[in-house]
Design a protein around this motif. Sequence first.
Motif, mmCIF file in Angstrom:
data_model
loop_
_atom_site.group_PDB
_atom_site.id
_atom_site.type_symbol
_atom_site.label_atom_id
_atom_site.label_comp_id
_atom_site.label_asym_id
_atom_site.label_seq_id
_atom_site.Cartn_x
_atom_site.Cartn_y
_atom_site.Cartn_z
ATOM 1 N N ARG A 118 -26.009 58.630 -34.859
ATOM 2 C CA ARG A 118 -26.664 57.893 -35.946
ATOM 3 C C ARG A 118 -25.879 56.623 -36.265
ATOM 4 N NH1 ARG A 118 -28.350 62.209 -40.617
ATOM 5 N NH2 ARG A 118 -30.549 62.357 -40.066
ATOM 6 N N LYS A 119 -24.555 56.729 -36.219
ATOM 7 C CA LYS A 119 -23.686 55.580 -36.503
ATOM 8 C C LYS A 119 -23.550 54.666 -35.292
ATOM 9 C CE LYS A 119 -21.013 58.340 -39.721
ATOM 10 N NZ LYS A 119 -19.820 59.140 -39.856
ATOM 11 N N HIS A 120 -23.696 55.245 -34.107
ATOM 12 C CA HIS A 120 -23.521 54.513 -32.847
ATOM 13 C C HIS A 120 -24.715 54.829 -31.942
ATOM 14 C CE1 HIS A 120 -19.403 53.890 -34.173
ATOM 15 N NE2 HIS A 120 -19.324 55.190 -34.393
ATOM 16 N N PRO A 121 -25.853 54.187 -32.167
ATOM 17 C CA PRO A 121 -27.071 54.545 -31.420
ATOM 18 C C PRO A 121 -26.975 54.267 -29.922
ATOM 19 C CG PRO A 121 -27.550 52.987 -33.210
ATOM 20 C CD PRO A 121 -26.073 53.138 -33.137
ATOM 21 N N PRO A 122 -27.508 55.185 -29.124
ATOM 22 C CA PRO A 122 -27.590 54.950 -27.683
ATOM 23 C C PRO A 122 -28.514 53.774 -27.393
ATOM 24 C CG PRO A 122 -28.206 57.213 -28.242
ATOM 25 C CD PRO A 122 -28.039 56.480 -29.515
ATOM 26 N N GLU A 123 -28.181 53.018 -26.370
ATOM 27 C CA GLU A 123 -28.966 51.827 -26.038
ATOM 28 C C GLU A 123 -29.889 52.025 -24.844
ATOM 29 O OE1 GLU A 123 -26.150 48.702 -25.483
ATOM 30 O OE2 GLU A 123 -25.473 48.765 -27.560
ATOM 31 N N LYS A 124 -29.536 52.931 -23.949
ATOM 32 C CA LYS A 124 -30.279 53.062 -22.696
ATOM 33 C C LYS A 124 -31.200 54.271 -22.659
ATOM 34 C CE LYS A 124 -26.735 50.798 -19.994
ATOM 35 N NZ LYS A 124 -26.191 50.659 -18.674
ATOM 36 N N THR A 125 -31.248 55.030 -23.747
ATOM 37 C CA THR A 125 -32.005 56.272 -23.733
ATOM 38 C C THR A 125 -33.231 56.150 -24.629
ATOM 39 O OG1 THR A 125 -29.924 57.460 -23.438
ATOM 40 C CG2 THR A 125 -31.847 58.760 -24.054
ATOM 41 N N PRO A 126 -34.421 56.016 -24.023
ATOM 42 C CA PRO A 126 -35.639 55.922 -24.834
ATOM 43 C C PRO A 126 -35.842 57.202 -25.650
ATOM 44 C CG PRO A 126 -36.121 55.655 -22.479
ATOM 45 C CD PRO A 126 -34.681 56.003 -22.609
ATOM 46 N N ASN A 127 -36.343 57.059 -26.841
ATOM 47 C CA ASN A 127 -36.666 58.183 -27.727
ATOM 48 C C ASN A 127 -35.452 58.960 -28.227
ATOM 49 O OD1 ASN A 127 -39.423 57.600 -27.327
ATOM 50 N ND2 ASN A 127 -39.464 58.903 -25.517
ATOM 51 N N ALA A 128 -34.248 58.478 -27.990
ATOM 52 C CA ALA A 128 -33.057 59.203 -28.434
ATOM 53 C C ALA A 128 -33.057 59.380 -29.946
ATOM 54 C CB ALA A 128 -31.787 58.500 -27.974
ATOM 55 N N SER A 129 -33.328 58.310 -30.664
ATOM 56 C CA SER A 129 -33.261 58.417 -32.126
ATOM 57 C C SER A 129 -34.332 59.375 -32.649
ATOM 58 C CB SER A 129 -33.372 57.048 -32.783
ATOM 59 O OG SER A 129 -34.569 56.429 -32.416
ATOM 60 N N GLN A 130 -35.505 59.382 -32.047
ATOM 61 C CA GLN A 130 -36.569 60.299 -32.475
ATOM 62 C C GLN A 130 -36.146 61.753 -32.248
ATOM 63 O OE1 GLN A 130 -40.312 59.684 -30.492
ATOM 64 N NE2 GLN A 130 -41.211 61.533 -31.338
ATOM 65 N N VAL A 131 -35.598 62.047 -31.076
ATOM 66 C CA VAL A 131 -35.145 63.403 -30.762
ATOM 67 C C VAL A 131 -34.050 63.838 -31.736
ATOM 68 C CG1 VAL A 131 -33.929 64.799 -29.027
ATOM 69 C CG2 VAL A 131 -35.773 63.259 -28.326
ATOM 70 N N MET A 132 -33.091 62.935 -31.977
ATOM 71 C CA MET A 132 -31.982 63.265 -32.880
ATOM 72 C C MET A 132 -32.479 63.530 -34.292
ATOM 73 S SD MET A 132 -28.927 60.645 -31.780
ATOM 74 C CE MET A 132 -29.761 59.276 -32.539
ATOM 75 N N GLU A 133 -33.320 62.636 -34.794
ATOM 76 C CA GLU A 133 -33.782 62.759 -36.181
ATOM 77 C C GLU A 133 -34.613 64.021 -36.384
ATOM 78 O OE1 GLU A 133 -32.500 61.124 -38.649
ATOM 79 O OE2 GLU A 133 -31.372 59.905 -37.213
ATOM 80 N N GLU A 134 -35.458 64.356 -35.421
ATOM 81 C CA GLU A 134 -36.248 65.586 -35.525
ATOM 82 C C GLU A 134 -35.336 66.804 -35.555
ATOM 83 O OE1 GLU A 134 -39.168 65.621 -32.404
ATOM 84 O OE2 GLU A 134 -40.242 63.911 -33.254
ATOM 85 N N PHE A 135 -34.323 66.797 -34.709
ATOM 86 C CA PHE A 135 -33.383 67.920 -34.669
ATOM 87 C C PHE A 135 -32.612 68.015 -35.980
ATOM 88 C CE2 PHE A 135 -29.080 69.492 -34.019
ATOM 89 C CZ PHE A 135 -29.336 70.743 -33.477
ATOM 90 N N LEU A 136 -32.070 66.892 -36.441
ATOM 91 C CA LEU A 136 -31.255 66.898 -37.650
ATOM 92 C C LEU A 136 -32.074 67.271 -38.888
ATOM 93 C CD1 LEU A 136 -29.031 63.785 -36.899
ATOM 94 C CD2 LEU A 136 -28.295 66.188 -36.899
ATOM 95 N N LYS A 137 -33.336 66.880 -38.898
ATOM 96 C CA LYS A 137 -34.219 67.239 -40.022
ATOM 97 C C LYS A 137 -34.426 68.744 -40.062
ATOM 98 C CE LYS A 137 -37.734 64.558 -41.080
ATOM 99 N NZ LYS A 137 -39.074 63.902 -41.022
ATOM 100 N N ARG A 138 -34.648 69.360 -38.897
ATOM 101 C CA ARG A 138 -34.853 70.816 -38.828
ATOM 102 C C ARG A 138 -33.602 71.586 -39.199
ATOM 103 N NH1 ARG A 138 -37.348 69.647 -33.870
ATOM 104 N NH2 ARG A 138 -35.513 70.390 -32.780
ATOM 105 N N GLU A 139 -32.440 71.009 -38.923
ATOM 106 C CA GLU A 139 -31.178 71.725 -39.134
ATOM 107 C C GLU A 139 -30.604 71.586 -40.540
ATOM 108 O OE1 GLU A 139 -30.021 73.971 -36.974
ATOM 109 O OE2 GLU A 139 -31.822 73.443 -35.866
ATOM 110 N N LYS A 140 -31.281 70.821 -41.400
ATOM 111 C CA LYS A 140 -30.789 70.665 -42.785
ATOM 112 C C LYS A 140 -30.816 71.957 -43.532
ATOM 113 C CE LYS A 140 -31.455 65.832 -43.795
ATOM 114 N NZ LYS A 140 -32.107 64.862 -44.629
#
Length: 132
Positions: A110-132
């Motif tokens: 989240r602090k250091h977003p990947p640049e070469k991986t499409p949909n990385a932020s979407q995958v991360m955010e969905e996972f982190l939302k479920r794990e709250k």
Amino acid sequence: KLEPQLNVFLESLELRGIAISRQYLEQGKPEESLQVLEDMLYLEGSRCITLHYQMGLQLLQLKQWQKAIGHLANCRKGDPKFYDPVFHLGEIARRTGNTAEATKYFQYCRKHPPEKTPNASQVMEEFLKREK
């Protein structure tokens, strides 16, 4: 000095190896693809971050988790500001059920977003939302 010429030659060789490896993948030959990358790593030594990254991605797709972790970790050692391997380490943790580890990696991304991986932020955010 030969060093600049050698570096250009090795970069060219690296790019050709990656292209050949991808061709094998497109032909449905993952083992041959991995062999090309392994041969390239042998020729160039472990310093080549791009080859370790490609190797890690292919091993991840083949669900060879431990081997993938080793190559992705080598990327991080070689270039700490290359954040895409961190995302993929989080993906391996997520896929293997290690939610605490996955959360740690994804929060870092989240602090250091990947640049070469499409949909990385979407995958991360969905996972982190479920794990709250």
